[in-house]
Enzyme design. Sequence first.
Site, mmCIF file in Angstrom:
data_model
loop_
_atom_site.group_PDB
_atom_site.id
_atom_site.type_symbol
_atom_site.label_atom_id
_atom_site.label_comp_id
_atom_site.label_asym_id
_atom_site.label_seq_id
_atom_site.Cartn_x
_atom_site.Cartn_y
_atom_site.Cartn_z
ATOM 1 N N HIS A 121 42.415 59.410 19.598
ATOM 2 C CA HIS A 121 42.877 58.075 19.962
ATOM 3 C C HIS A 121 43.497 58.161 21.347
ATOM 4 O O HIS A 121 44.001 59.211 21.758
ATOM 5 C CB HIS A 121 43.926 57.642 18.926
ATOM 6 N N ASP A 198 48.129 64.691 15.025
ATOM 7 C CA ASP A 198 48.283 63.248 14.883
ATOM 8 C C ASP A 198 47.820 62.865 13.484
ATOM 9 O O ASP A 198 46.623 62.880 13.188
ATOM 10 C CB ASP A 198 47.440 62.558 15.965
ATOM 11 N N GLN A 201 46.086 58.581 10.825
ATOM 12 C CA GLN A 201 45.006 58.151 9.936
ATOM 13 C C GLN A 201 44.927 58.956 8.643
ATOM 14 O O GLN A 201 44.288 58.518 7.683
ATOM 15 C CB GLN A 201 43.661 58.239 10.669
ATOM 16 N N LYS A 224 50.672 52.253 8.610
ATOM 17 C CA LYS A 224 49.364 52.616 8.045
ATOM 18 C C LYS A 224 49.494 53.173 6.631
ATOM 19 O O LYS A 224 48.506 53.527 5.998
ATOM 20 C CB LYS A 224 48.669 53.636 8.956
ATOM 21 N N CYS A 362 40.354 52.128 20.513
ATOM 22 C CA CYS A 362 41.235 52.998 21.310
ATOM 23 C C CYS A 362 40.743 54.445 21.283
ATOM 24 O O CYS A 362 41.546 55.390 21.237
ATOM 25 C CB CYS A 362 42.680 52.922 20.834
#
Length: 404
Positions: A121, A198, A201, A224, A362
């Site tokens: 991202h 990261d 997700q 999220k 993104c």
Amino acid sequence: MLDVQKIRKDFPILNRTVNGKPLIYFDNAATSQTPQQVIDVIVDYYSNYNANIHRGVHSLSQEATDAYEQARIKIQKHFNAKQSHEIIFTSGTTHSINLVANGFSSLLKKGDEIIVSALEHHSNIVPWQMLCERTGASLKVIPMNENGELILSDYDALLNEHTKLVFVNHISNALGTINPIEYIIEKAHAVDAAVLVDGAQSCPHLKPDVQALDVDFYVCSAHKICGPTGVGMLYGKEEWLNKLPPYQGGGEMIAEVSFAKTTYAGLPHKFEAGTPNICGGIAFGAALDYMNHIGFKNIAKYENELLDYGTEQLLKIEGLKIYGTAKEKTSVISFNVGTIHPYDIGTILDKMGIAVRTGHHCAQPIMDFYKIPGTIRASFMFYNTKEEIDAFIVALKKAIMMLS
């Protein structure tokens, strides 16, 4: 087994209509929806004990402080961090990444190398580019293949004694690819490089164990994971957090202040300047309670069923191409249909009450790799159903017919 219809009753927004049609929400990779149990926690905070934390001796302040710090402990236990002060509250994944990138400005020099993956991202690309501009370090990229998987042999070749930091997403937001972060972490540590993962997700779909992974930094956002926007967390190993300088100056992050010199507070307050998103932090903990009550093994099993079913149904449509066909992936399907622009299909689907994401998500380097302007992305959560996928397929076929 999940009782999906019972779960859906927890989410008030799923009862609304959009353009006169029942809402079908397939934009979960951007933001998940919030259950009533978490909404109630937010309302309770502002209704009953809204006050600033850590500084007040009065009852409301103490109640708010206790609730906020209990949320930190919930997050610590959820991710299996060794210490609660290794959990830093931030405004979200982007803030967390920038905090670490800023800190490494004092640790890198010209000739050092940092590695990012081709699946990132923008928020896990741009801060590192800015870091390289400040320090003279070089940015290297792990390439991807047509399936949307990282080419690990090329990653191995990039690693050397100059590598200081590796950063990679756990799951690609654009393609749903689950990256082999255990391998990536082990190889990076072999050359004494730190690793930031990261997890924006991944955290809605699985339960990372930061100690088992031996990861140095792990970041995510509450919005999220069925929580509110504007709050997230940075996990960092204590030894690394102690090496990094404060990111912002202000109240709460200090031990003593004079006009001659300021000394900084210990962890976690060193990185938490100013009044935080108190309600958001408390609701973040409540969202994790909700998800853990359902069970991440149950969530993963059901969402994999939705992924398999949605993939099977979409591939029956002539001219439809799915981007991201990794062997290991989560409930995200990015696709295009012939030469029809994804924005046009997304707009028509919205008229039918169906929320999908269109564009480059993104993750523009991924789209450049495939030589496309963007994709239509349908992303599923445990409160979605196969019946919704069926309705989505019918609406998609109508959109294709209108645009062909």
